[in-house]
Structures are given as structure tokens and as C-alpha cells.
Design an enzyme around this catalytic site. Structure first.
Site, PDB file in Angstrom:
ATOM      1  CB  SER A   1      13.677   3.442 -27.333  1.00 51.19           C
ATOM      2  OG  SER A   1      12.507   4.127 -27.668  1.00 51.19           O
TER       3      SER A   1
ATOM      4  CE1 TYR B   1      12.020   2.299 -22.324  1.00 47.59           C
ATOM      5  CE2 TYR B   1      11.545   3.871 -24.073  1.00 47.59           C
ATOM      6  CZ  TYR B   1      11.819   2.580 -23.662  1.00 47.59           C
ATOM      7  OH  TYR B   1      11.880   1.564 -24.589  1.00 47.59           O
TER       8      TYR B   1
HETATM    9  N1  LIG Z   1       8.257  -2.990 -28.038  1.00 45.79           N
HETATM   10  C1  LIG Z   1       8.573  -1.769 -28.457  1.00 45.79           C
HETATM   11  O1  LIG Z   1       7.766  -1.095 -29.118  1.00 45.79           O
HETATM   12  C2  LIG Z   1       9.927  -1.202 -28.151  1.00 45.79           C
HETATM   13  C3  LIG Z   1      10.289   0.013 -28.758  1.00 45.79           C
HETATM   14  C4  LIG Z   1      11.523   0.563 -28.472  1.00 45.79           C
HETATM   15  C5  LIG Z   1      12.397  -0.102 -27.623  1.00 45.79           C
HETATM   16  N2  LIG Z   1      12.015  -1.283 -27.039  1.00 45.79           N
HETATM   17  C6  LIG Z   1      12.951  -1.933 -26.133  1.00 45.79           C
HETATM   18  O2  LIG Z   1      13.065  -3.299 -26.496  1.00 45.79           O
HETATM   19  C7  LIG Z   1      13.230  -4.099 -25.341  1.00 45.79           C
HETATM   20  C8  LIG Z   1      12.187  -5.215 -25.307  1.00 45.79           C
HETATM   21  O3  LIG Z   1      10.896  -4.637 -25.343  1.00 45.79           O
HETATM   22  P1  LIG Z   1       9.584  -5.512 -25.189  1.00 45.79           P
HETATM   23  O4  LIG Z   1       8.513  -4.824 -25.955  1.00 45.79           O
HETATM   24  O5  LIG Z   1       9.888  -6.927 -25.451  1.00 45.79           O
HETATM   25  O6  LIG Z   1       9.272  -5.293 -23.651  1.00 45.79           O
HETATM   26  P2  LIG Z   1       8.560  -6.308 -22.624  1.00 45.79           P
HETATM   27  O7  LIG Z   1       8.054  -5.450 -21.516  1.00 45.79           O
HETATM   28  O8  LIG Z   1       7.609  -7.198 -23.317  1.00 45.79           O
HETATM   29  O9  LIG Z   1       9.772  -7.195 -22.122  1.00 45.79           O
HETATM   30  C9  LIG Z   1      10.697  -6.712 -21.189  1.00 45.79           C
HETATM   31  C10 LIG Z   1      11.060  -7.866 -20.282  1.00 45.79           C
HETATM   32  O10 LIG Z   1      11.990  -7.355 -19.316  1.00 45.79           O
HETATM   33  C11 LIG Z   1      11.716  -8.011 -18.105  1.00 45.79           C
HETATM   34  N3  LIG Z   1      12.206  -7.220 -16.991  1.00 45.79           N
HETATM   35  C12 LIG Z   1      11.792  -5.989 -16.621  1.00 45.79           C
HETATM   36  N4  LIG Z   1      12.443  -5.616 -15.519  1.00 45.79           N
HETATM   37  C13 LIG Z   1      13.286  -6.612 -15.192  1.00 45.79           C
HETATM   38  C14 LIG Z   1      14.200  -6.825 -14.135  1.00 45.79           C
HETATM   39  N5  LIG Z   1      14.384  -5.910 -13.191  1.00 45.79           N
HETATM   40  N6  LIG Z   1      14.898  -7.978 -14.105  1.00 45.79           N
HETATM   41  C15 LIG Z   1      14.714  -8.939 -15.057  1.00 45.79           C
HETATM   42  N7  LIG Z   1      13.854  -8.796 -16.070  1.00 45.79           N
HETATM   43  C16 LIG Z   1      13.131  -7.654 -16.129  1.00 45.79           C
HETATM   44  C17 LIG Z   1      10.204  -8.127 -18.067  1.00 45.79           C
HETATM   45  O11 LIG Z   1       9.783  -9.149 -17.158  1.00 45.79           O
HETATM   46  C18 LIG Z   1       9.871  -8.433 -19.513  1.00 45.79           C
HETATM   47  O12 LIG Z   1       9.742  -9.824 -19.742  1.00 45.79           O
HETATM   48  C19 LIG Z   1      13.151  -3.158 -24.144  1.00 45.79           C
HETATM   49  O13 LIG Z   1      14.480  -2.811 -23.777  1.00 45.79           O
HETATM   50  C20 LIG Z   1      12.439  -1.948 -24.696  1.00 45.79           C
HETATM   51  O14 LIG Z   1      12.800  -0.773 -24.007  1.00 45.79           O
HETATM   52  C21 LIG Z   1      10.808  -1.849 -27.295  1.00 45.79           C
END
Ligand SMILES: NC(=O)c1ccc[n+]([C@@H]2O[C@H](COP(=O)([O-])OP(=O)(O)OC[C@H]3O[C@@H](n4cnc5c(N)ncnc54)[C@H](O)[C@@H]3O)[C@@H](O)[C@H]2O)c1
Length: 326
Positions: free
Chosen positions: A124, A148
Site C-alpha cells: 500500500s 498498517y
Molecule cells: N482497497 C484499497 O483501497 C487498498 C489500498 C491499498 C492496499 N490494499 C490491500 O489490498 C488487499 C485487498 O484489499 P481489499 O480492499 O480487497 O480488502 P478487503 O477487506 O475487502 O479484503 C480482505 C480480505 O481478507 C480477508 N481476511 C482478513 N483477515 C483474514 C484472516 N486472518 N484470514 C483469512 N482471511 C482474512 C477478509 O475476510 C477479506 O475478505 C489488502 O491486502 C489491502 O491491504 C487495498
């Protein structure tokens, strides 16, 4: 090729799975995908296997689900499961277990697997802190101002070192803030960036907790998923020794986002956004840079959205199928 996606039930993970199944990775067709998540994968396709469990729970690892998922034809592991920013700030232990410890466990499982899969880590822009010249060059080291961001920065280093040692063939993508996220607000500090567009488009009020002049580094879900697939497709030699990439985005202020909202849905939609400063959210989001240098990723074929209006159009196309006038 078989691909494992952690976080396969999430916003980006489910979209990535759909995209993987409709295309190729590095010239090879994806024949099956295993989702590993706390929740079942919502993608209904015979080629998707959904394993539910906590990747940070030692029992989950020891009971062999990770081993069960890894197979001779596993070509890639996409590690997207994470505890998002505000939640990781509120619950330090949880963030460390899921965002750091489980990342290392997964890397270890891949290290000891004969397939030596490509390992894609969703990092991120939160690895950066305030006061950096912008756009932030790729070579600037992480200076996070949130747990984070620190956990993502440690994950980046692990993936790079495991790659240097030949344990995995890693690639780290530093994602912009992704908008417009459908559904409900989540526990990301940047959740408002989607709410201030999504809610007014549905005729609902939204609260903006940061200053209108704050610049954000944004990408659409479509562009980021295309970029994740592209990152998986490139061979390691093309990426070079340092496997961390700033994914392309757009620098857009909150004010400019609302200008675009008004162009698409009128002043009545814009008037539904109320500014209520929130110091805790501001401390996290205002520490993130509003722009990252992306010359190298663009030269490697990664894509950026054209403008913020196009991001709103794509959201309406994807989620509501609305007919737009222009
Ligand atoms: N969406 C954004 O704006 C954004 C920006 C920067 C980075 N990211 C990164 O991209 C990735 C995906 O983001 P997203 O927006 O889809 O997030 P999200 O929260 O929609 O999805 C994350 C998923 O991880 C699962 N999860 C969490 N803890 C867990 C565990 N202990 N065991 C198994 N599963 C688990 C959750 O159930 C969820 O389905 C993440 O790593 C996030 O940090 C997202």
C-alpha cells in the site's frame, strides 16, 4: 496453472479471481483458483475452490490447509488477505498477526514447496509518511506513520528477501487507494474516499472526515485488478532485483472528486457530502502521499485510469449499469 488467492472473498480478491479465470498469466491459462479467506469466495465457478479459515491461526496452517492448497501446478500465490488500516491501528496484535506473521508463514510454506510459485503481495501507499517530495520516487524507503503501513513495509522487505534468496519469485504492488468500493464503508481509514461518491450517487448523505484540499492517490478497481494480473504475468528478470512496484494512480483532491461527482450527478448529489473533521482518520490518511512516481511501472506496461470522471463512470457501469448521458 493453479493460483491461490488469500483474501479471495474480499473486494479486490474476488475481482482478481474473476479476472484470472478469464485470461492468462504469463501466457498460461489459469485452470483453477483456490481462495483462502475467513469468508467463502463469492465467485461461482467450478474452477474455484474456497477454503475458509484464519490465515493467522497456527491451527489453520498446521492442519494443512495451506499445504492442501499448494499443488504441483501452483504457479502463483496472490496474498491479499489483510486487516485494513483503521482496524490495524485499533488492534495492534490482530494487525501484526494477520498482516505480518501470516505473510511470513505463507512465504515459508511457498519456500518449502517444490513449485517455487510467483508470490504477489498487495502492499500500500501507506508504507510512506508525510513530508516526502512528491511524486514519491520508487527508491525512497518506507516511512510509515501507521501500524498498517509498518506491517505492509515489513511484508515488502520479506518478499524481496525471499525473492533474492530464490525461495519465491516475488512481486510487491503498492496499491493506491481504490475507489469506488461498492457496498458498505469498511474499516480502512480511506473508506470515506468511496463513501463520498457512492452514497450521494445513491441519494444518501456522506461524511468527509478530511480537508477538501487533501490530495489522494487513487485508482479504480478495474485498473488495479488489471495491474495485479500484469504484475503476475511479468517474468522475474524483467522486474529486476528489487521487486517492489508503485502501481499507477491519479492525484485527485477531495474537492476535485466532488467536482466530478457534481458533473455526473448534479449539485444535489454534491450537497449530500458534509465535512466533519476526524483527527484519527486525518492522522492516517493525511500522512499518505498524494502521488507516487510511476515511470518504471508505466514503462513495464502497467496502466493508470484516464481521469476521475472515468472512475465514476466505471463504478456506475460495474455496479448499477446506469445509462449515462455523456
Ligand atoms: N482497497 C484499497 O483501497 C487498498 C489500498 C491499498 C492496499 N490494499 C490491500 O489490498 C488487499 C485487498 O484489499 P481489499 O480492499 O480487497 O480488502 P478487503 O477487506 O475487502 O479484503 C480482505 C480480505 O481478507 C480477508 N481476511 C482478513 N483477515 C483474514 C484472516 N486472518 N484470514 C483469512 N482471511 C482474512 C477478509 O475476510 C477479506 O475478505 C489488502 O491486502 C489491502 O491491504 C487495498
Amino acid at each position: 496453472m493453479h493460483v491461490i488467492v488469500t483474501g479471495g472473498a474480499g473486494f479486490l480478491g474476488a475481482r482478481l479471481i474473476q479476472q484470472l479465470l478469464s485470461g492468462k498469466v504469463g501466457g498460461q491459462a489459469v485452470t483453477r483458483v483456490t481462495s483462502i479467506d475467513l469468508a467463502p469466495c463469492p465467485v461461482t465457478d467450478d474452477r474455484v475452490e474456497s477454503l475458509t479459515g484464519d490465515i493467522a491461526d497456527p491451527d489453520f496452517i498446521e492442519s494443512g490447509l495451506i499445504q492442501q492448497a499448494l499443488a504441483d501446478d501452483t504457479g502463483a500465490v496472490c496474498h491479499l488477505a489483510a486487516v485494513v488500516s483503521s482496524q490495524a491501528e485499533a488492534d495492534f496484535e490482530l494487525g501484526m498477526r494477520v498482516n505480518l506473521d501470516a505473510t511470513r508463514t505463507l512465504l515459508e510454506a511457498c519456500r518449502h514447496h517444490s513449485a517455487r510459485p510467483r508470490f504477489l503481495f498487495a502492499s500500500s501507499l501507506a508504507v510512506f509518511g508525510p513530508g516526502l517530495s512528491q511524486p514519491v520516487p520508487e527508491a525512497v524507503g518506507p516511512q510509515p506513520r501507521s501500524s498498517y503501513g509498518a506491517q505492509k513495509a515489513m511484508g515488502e522487505l520479506l518478499v524481496n528477501d525471499y525473492s533474492r534468496r530464490g525461495f519465491v519469485d516475488g512481486r510487491v504492488c503498492r496499491l493506491p487507494t481504490i475507489v469506488v468500493r461498492p457496498g458498505k464503508p469498511n474499516q480502512a481509514a480511506s473508506s470515506f474516499a468511496s463513501s463520498i461518491i457512492r452514497e450521494p450517487l445513491a441519494g444518501v448523505e456522506a461524511v468527509c472526515p478530511v480537508d477538501a484540499g487533501l490530495p489522494l492517490w487513487l485508482s479504480s478497481p478495474r485498473a488495479v485488478v488489471a495491474n495485479l494480473v500484469h504484475a503476475l504475468s511479468l517474468d522475474g528478470e524483467t522486474l529486476g532485483d528489487w521487486r517492489t512496484l508503485n502501481l499507477p494512480g491519479l492525484t485527485v483532491t477531495v474537492e476535485e472528486m466532488l467536482d466530478a461527482l457534481e458533473r455526473q450527478a448534479g449539485t444535489s448529489a454534491r450537497d449530500l457530502v458534509r465535512f466533519e473533521p476526524d483527527a484519527a482518520i486525518d492522522a492516517i490518511v493525511a500522512s499518505w502521499p498524494g502521488g507516487l512516481a510511476v515511470e518504471r511501472p508505466l514503462s513495464l506496461g502497467f496502466q493508470a485510469d484516464s481521469d476521475f470522471d472515468a472512475i465514476i463512470h466505471a463504478y456506475l457501469d460495474d455496479e448499477r449499469g446506469d445509462e449515462l448521458d455523456n
